[in-house]
Design a protein around this motif. Structure first.
Motif, PDB file in Angstrom:
ATOM      1  N   VAL A   1       0.427  -1.378   0.013  1.00 27.31           N
ATOM      2  CA  VAL A   1      -0.127   0.320   0.449  1.00 27.31           C
ATOM      3  C   VAL A   1       0.771   1.301  -0.122  1.00 27.31           C
ATOM      4  O   VAL A   1       1.995   1.091   0.335  1.00 27.31           O
ATOM      5  CB  VAL A   1      -0.849  -0.191   1.361  1.00 27.31           C
ATOM      6  N   ILE A   2       0.286   2.193  -0.067  1.00 27.20           N
ATOM      7  CA  ILE A   2       1.466   3.747  -0.301  1.00 27.20           C
ATOM      8  C   ILE A   2       1.546   4.702   1.124  1.00 27.20           C
ATOM      9  O   ILE A   2       0.694   4.092   1.677  1.00 27.20           O
ATOM     10  CB  ILE A   2       0.663   3.951  -1.662  1.00 27.20           C
ATOM     11  N   ALA A   3       2.287   4.113   1.525  1.00 31.97           N
ATOM     12  CA  ALA A   3       3.274   5.239   3.068  1.00 31.97           C
ATOM     13  C   ALA A   3       3.375   6.297   3.105  1.00 31.97           C
ATOM     14  O   ALA A   3       2.772   6.703   3.768  1.00 31.97           O
ATOM     15  CB  ALA A   3       4.344   3.902   3.310  1.00 31.97           C
ATOM     16  N   SER A   4       3.899   6.917   2.247  1.00 31.58           N
ATOM     17  CA  SER A   4       3.451   8.409   1.715  1.00 31.58           C
ATOM     18  C   SER A   4       3.786   9.153   0.077  1.00 31.58           C
ATOM     19  O   SER A   4       4.199   7.852   0.007  1.00 31.58           O
ATOM     20  CB  SER A   4       4.973   8.789   2.249  1.00 31.58           C
ATOM     21  N   LEU A   5       2.737   9.875   0.180  1.00 37.02           N
ATOM     22  CA  LEU A   5       3.043  10.602  -1.237  1.00 37.02           C
ATOM     23  C   LEU A   5       2.577  11.709  -1.648  1.00 37.02           C
ATOM     24  O   LEU A   5       2.591  12.694  -0.696  1.00 37.02           O
ATOM     25  CB  LEU A   5       1.821   9.965  -1.954  1.00 37.02           C
ATOM     26  N   ASN A   6       4.064  12.550  -2.561  1.00 32.88           N
ATOM     27  CA  ASN A   6       3.927  13.943  -2.158  1.00 32.88           C
ATOM     28  C   ASN A   6       3.930  14.068  -3.948  1.00 32.88           C
ATOM     29  O   ASN A   6       4.172  13.599  -4.806  1.00 32.88           O
ATOM     30  CB  ASN A   6       5.456  14.231  -2.516  1.00 32.88           C
ATOM     31  N   ALA A   7       3.148  14.785  -4.316  1.00 34.83           N
ATOM     32  CA  ALA A   7       2.935  15.694  -5.493  1.00 34.83           C
ATOM     33  C   ALA A   7       3.738  16.352  -5.998  1.00 34.83           C
ATOM     34  O   ALA A   7       4.328  17.101  -5.430  1.00 34.83           O
ATOM     35  CB  ALA A   7       1.180  16.741  -5.613  1.00 34.83           C
ATOM     36  N   VAL A   8       4.409  16.893  -7.040  1.00 34.87           N
ATOM     37  CA  VAL A   8       5.218  16.967  -8.144  1.00 34.87           C
ATOM     38  C   VAL A   8       4.570  18.215  -9.062  1.00 34.87           C
ATOM     39  O   VAL A   8       4.414  17.560  -9.676  1.00 34.87           O
ATOM     40  CB  VAL A   8       6.076  16.431  -9.080  1.00 34.87           C
ATOM     41  N   PHE A   9       4.609  19.480  -9.105  1.00 30.65           N
ATOM     42  CA  PHE A   9       3.982  19.924  -9.531  1.00 30.65           C
ATOM     43  C   PHE A   9       5.110  20.815 -10.257  1.00 30.65           C
ATOM     44  O   PHE A   9       6.042  21.493  -9.876  1.00 30.65           O
ATOM     45  CB  PHE A   9       3.343  20.723  -8.916  1.00 30.65           C
ATOM     46  N   ALA A  10       4.850  21.048 -11.623  1.00 30.16           N
ATOM     47  CA  ALA A  10       5.935  21.912 -12.684  1.00 30.16           C
ATOM     48  C   ALA A  10       5.130  22.729 -13.588  1.00 30.16           C
ATOM     49  O   ALA A  10       3.753  22.211 -14.319  1.00 30.16           O
ATOM     50  CB  ALA A  10       6.911  21.004 -12.837  1.00 30.16           C
ATOM     51  N   LYS A  11       6.021  23.692 -14.159  1.00 27.95           N
ATOM     52  CA  LYS A  11       5.394  23.672 -15.829  1.00 27.95           C
ATOM     53  C   LYS A  11       5.784  22.912 -16.953  1.00 27.95           C
ATOM     54  O   LYS A  11       7.245  22.506 -16.855  1.00 27.95           O
ATOM     55  CB  LYS A  11       5.372  25.303 -16.448  1.00 27.95           C
ATOM     56  N   PRO A  12       4.978  22.268 -17.675  1.00 24.19           N
ATOM     57  CA  PRO A  12       5.843  22.043 -19.112  1.00 24.19           C
ATOM     58  C   PRO A  12       6.655  22.647 -19.299  1.00 24.19           C
ATOM     59  O   PRO A  12       6.325  23.528 -20.085  1.00 24.19           O
ATOM     60  CB  PRO A  12       4.322  21.876 -19.647  1.00 24.19           C
ATOM     61  N   PHE A  13       7.856  21.821 -19.789  1.00 26.87           N
ATOM     62  CA  PHE A  13       8.877  22.284 -20.643  1.00 26.87           C
ATOM     63  C   PHE A  13       9.271  21.913 -21.826  1.00 26.87           C
ATOM     64  O   PHE A  13       9.031  20.390 -21.834  1.00 26.87           O
ATOM     65  CB  PHE A  13      10.652  21.998 -19.635  1.00 26.87           C
ATOM     66  N   VAL A  14       9.002  23.183 -22.608  1.00 30.71           N
ATOM     67  CA  VAL A  14       9.564  22.745 -24.153  1.00 30.71           C
ATOM     68  C   VAL A  14      10.796  23.567 -24.292  1.00 30.71           C
ATOM     69  O   VAL A  14      11.045  24.597 -24.517  1.00 30.71           O
ATOM     70  CB  VAL A  14       8.233  23.553 -25.055  1.00 30.71           C
ATOM     71  N   ALA A  15      11.637  22.800 -24.954  1.00 33.80           N
ATOM     72  CA  ALA A  15      13.293  23.775 -25.984  1.00 33.80           C
ATOM     73  C   ALA A  15      13.272  24.299 -26.381  1.00 33.80           C
ATOM     74  O   ALA A  15      12.220  23.815 -27.423  1.00 33.80           O
ATOM     75  CB  ALA A  15      13.746  21.695 -25.290  1.00 33.80           C
ATOM     76  N   GLN A  16      13.656  25.202 -27.001  1.00 27.97           N
ATOM     77  CA  GLN A  16      13.588  25.871 -27.870  1.00 27.97           C
ATOM     78  C   GLN A  16      14.815  25.897 -28.498  1.00 27.97           C
ATOM     79  O   GLN A  16      15.911  25.728 -27.770  1.00 27.97           O
ATOM     80  CB  GLN A  16      13.096  28.101 -27.607  1.00 27.97           C
TER      81      GLN A  16
END
Length: 468
Positions: free
Chosen positions: A444-459
Motif C-alpha cells: 500500500v502507499i505509505a507516503s505520497l508527495n505531488a510534483v508540480f511543474a510547468k511543462p518544459f518545451v526546449a527552444q
C-alpha cells in the motif's frame, strides 16, 4: 524472461553529429545532451554506443577516430566525445562505452583491407591499434553497425579474419572488452560462425522491419540475440512505447523447439528530434527490466526528461486505504511527438503499490490539469499509510475521494497545491508491504508527495548566445 536482468543490459546509442533542439550545442542547458545529465538518464544505461567512428591511417596500419562534424559555438565531435565520456561517467560510474563504427562512405571497417595487402597483418594491426585507443580513452569495446557500404565492401573471408582477430586481441587483455554486432539485415558477407564465436551479443535492428527468424535462419545463434528498438516518429508497434518493447522481450522467444531470452536491448537513439520522448521511454523500459530495489519511488526524473508533460490519466487502486497509483502523462512539445505522428508523446509510468483494492481509471483533460491533491494519512492496523486522496483540476473539477479510511485511526489531513502556472506532473513517495487476511501480502502507499511543474518545451536558440 527467466531473469529481469539482461546479461548485456539495456543499451542506447547517441549520435554526436546532431544537435537538438537545432542551434543549441552540447553546453546549452536546453540541449538533448544536458537532459541526459540533468535527469540522470545515464543511470539507466548499461552500454552507450557512441556514433559514428571511422577508420583512419595510423603509424602502422589503421586505427579509429570519432567522425568529424562541427557544432554551434565552434565545438567539434571530439569535444562532444570528451564531454560525453566525462559526464556520463559522473552520472553512472559503471557505464560502458562502445565505439559504434560508421556504416557508409570510404572509412568503414572495410577500408582496413587494401588491394593486394596481407589481410591477416592488416587485421592484426587494426586490432592492436584499436585496443590502444580503447585503453587511452577508457572505452570498453567495438560496436559494428552492419548495413550499407561496410556490408557490401567487406568479403566474408575478411569478416572472419577481422573479427576473429579482434576477439583474439581483446581476450589477451587484462580487462574485458566487448564486441557488439547490430545488423540491419542478414547479408552474404557475414561469416555467421565468426558472429557466434567472436561477438558477445547481437542486437538486430528490428525497427527496420527484418523479423527475428531471418537472422536465426541465416546462422546467428539464438543464444546471442538481443533486441534492437527505436522510438523515433513514424515507427509502428512494437516501437511506440516502452511497454510495447517490453511485451516483445519479456517472454523471450522460441527457435527450433528451444526457448531463449534476449541478451540485451539496444535503442537508437538518445538525441533525435524526438529526444524527450526517447529518453523518457528508455528510462521506463529500464524500470520494467530492473524493478526499483527499494520501496521508495520517484517519477520526477522520467517526467522531467519527457519535458514535464501533464498527467492525463490515472489508475488508482483503493479500499480502506490507498493501495496503488499509476499515471499516464501526455506531452505535446516539438521534441516529444511520440512515434505516431500525432504530435503527442504518451508515457505510461509504472504502478506504485500492490494489486489489492478496487481499480478506478480517471481521464484528465489536457486543458484542465490537476492543480491540487488532498487527503489523509493515518495508521491502519498498525501501519502508517495514505488512507485517502482527492484530486482537483484547474477548473475546480474533483476526482475522488479514493480510500474509505475504514479501520483507520489518527487521521491526519494534508493538501498539496501547485503554484501559479504549474500543474501535477508526477508523484514521489514510498510503499509498505502489509499482510492480508488470507495470509498473503500486498503493498500500500505509505507516503505520497505531488510534483508540480510547468511543462518544459526546449527552444531553438541564437548561436550568438553559445559559449565554449
Amino acid at each position: 524472461m527467466k531473469n529481469s536482468q539482461f546479461p548485456y543490459g539495456i543499451n542506447a546509442w547517441i549520435f554526436l553529429n546532431e544537435d537538438e533542439p537545432p542551434k543549441t550545442n552540447y553546453n546549452n542547458p536546453d540541449s538533448c545532451f544536458q537532459s541526459l545529465i540533468k535527469y540522470n538518464v545515464y543511470n539507466s544505461v548499461s552500454s552507450l554506443g557512441i556514433a559514428f567512428f571511422e577508420v583512419v591511417p595510423a603509424t602502422k596500419g589503421t586505427t579509429i577516430k570519432i567522425g568529424d562534424s562541427s557544432h554551434p559555438g565552434g565545438l567539434t565531435n571530439q569535444d562532444y566525445l570528451n564531454s560525453v565520456l566525462k559526464d556520463a561517467r559522473q552520472v553512472n560510474p559503471n557505464i560502458k562505452f562502445l565505439t559504434t563504427m560508421v556504416y557508409s562512405g570510404d572509412n568503414t571497417l572495410a577500408s582496413i583491407f587494401s588491394s593486394g595487402g596481407n589481410e591477416q597483418e592488416e587485421a592484426t594491426n587494426f586490432a592492436t591499434n584499436l585496443v590502444a585507443y580503447l585503453k587511452e580513452t577508457g572505452m570498453n569495446g567495438l560496436d559494428v553497425d552492419w548495413e550499407g557500404d561496410v556490408s557490401t565492401r567487406m568479403t566474408q573471408s575478411q569478416f572472419k579474419i577481422l573479427f576473429s582477430t579482434i576477439r583474439l586481441v581483446f581476450d589477451k587483455q587484462p580487462v574485458k572488452y566487448y564486441l557488439s554486432f547490430t545488423p540491419a539485415w542478414p547479408t552474404n558477407s557475414i561469416d555467421y560462425s565468426t558472429v557466434n564465436n567472436a561477438f558477445d551479443f547481437v542486437s538486430p535492428q528490428f525497427y527496420d522491419g527484418m523479423p527475428l527468424y531471418e537472422f536465426i535462419s541465416a546462422g546467428i545463434s539464438p543464444e546471442k540475440i538481443g533486441y534492437g528498438a527505436q522510438f523515433e516518429p513514424g515507427n509502428a508497434a512494437p516501437n511506440s512505447s516502452a511497454q510495447q518493447v517490453w511485451s516483445e522481450v519479456f517472454d523471450g522467444f522460441t527457435s527450433n523447439g528451444g526457448s531463449y531470452d534476449y541478451q540485451d536491448i539496444f535503442m537508437w537513439r538518445f538525441n533525435s528530434g524526438n529526444f524527450q520522448f526517447e529518453q523518457a521511454q528508455f528510462m521506463i523500459l529500464n524500470q520494467l527490466a530492473n524493478p526499483l530495489p527499494s520501496n521508495a519511488f520517484d517519477d520526477t526524473p522520467i517526467v522531467g526528461a519527457a519535458g514535464n508533460p501533464n498527467i492525463t490519466q490515472m489508475t488508482i487502486r483503493s479500499g480502506d486505504v490507498l493501495d496503488a497509483i499509476q499515471t499516464v502523462n501526455t506531452g505535446t512539445g516539438p521534441y516529444n511527438t511520440g512515434t505516431q505522428g500525432n504530435n503527442k508523446g504518451v508515457f505510461t509510468l509504472l504502478q506504485h503499490g500492490g494489486n489489492s483494492g478496487v481499480a478506478k481509471t480517471i481521464d484528465i483533460p489536457l486543458n484542465d490539469p490537476i492543480v491540487a491533491i488532498s487527503g489523509y494519512t493515518d495508521v491502519w492496523y498498525g501501519w502508517q499509510c495514505v488512507s485517502q486522496i482527492t484530486l482537483t483540476g484547474k477548473s475546480g473539477a474533483s476526482y475522488g475521494p479514493f480510500g474509505t479510511m475504514s479501520d483507520s485511526v489518527m487521521q491526519t489531513p494534508f493538501k498539496q497545491s501547485a503554484e501559479a502556472g504549474q500543474s501535477l506532473v508526477a508523484f514521489k513517495g514510498s510503499t509498505i508491504t502489509v499482510p492480508l487476511a488470507n495470509g498473503s501480502y500486498t503493498e500500500v502507499i505509505a507516503s505520497l508527495n505531488a510534483v508540480f511543474a510547468k511543462p518544459f518545451v526546449a527552444q531553438e536558440i541564437n548561436e550568438k548566445t553559445l559559449s565554449m
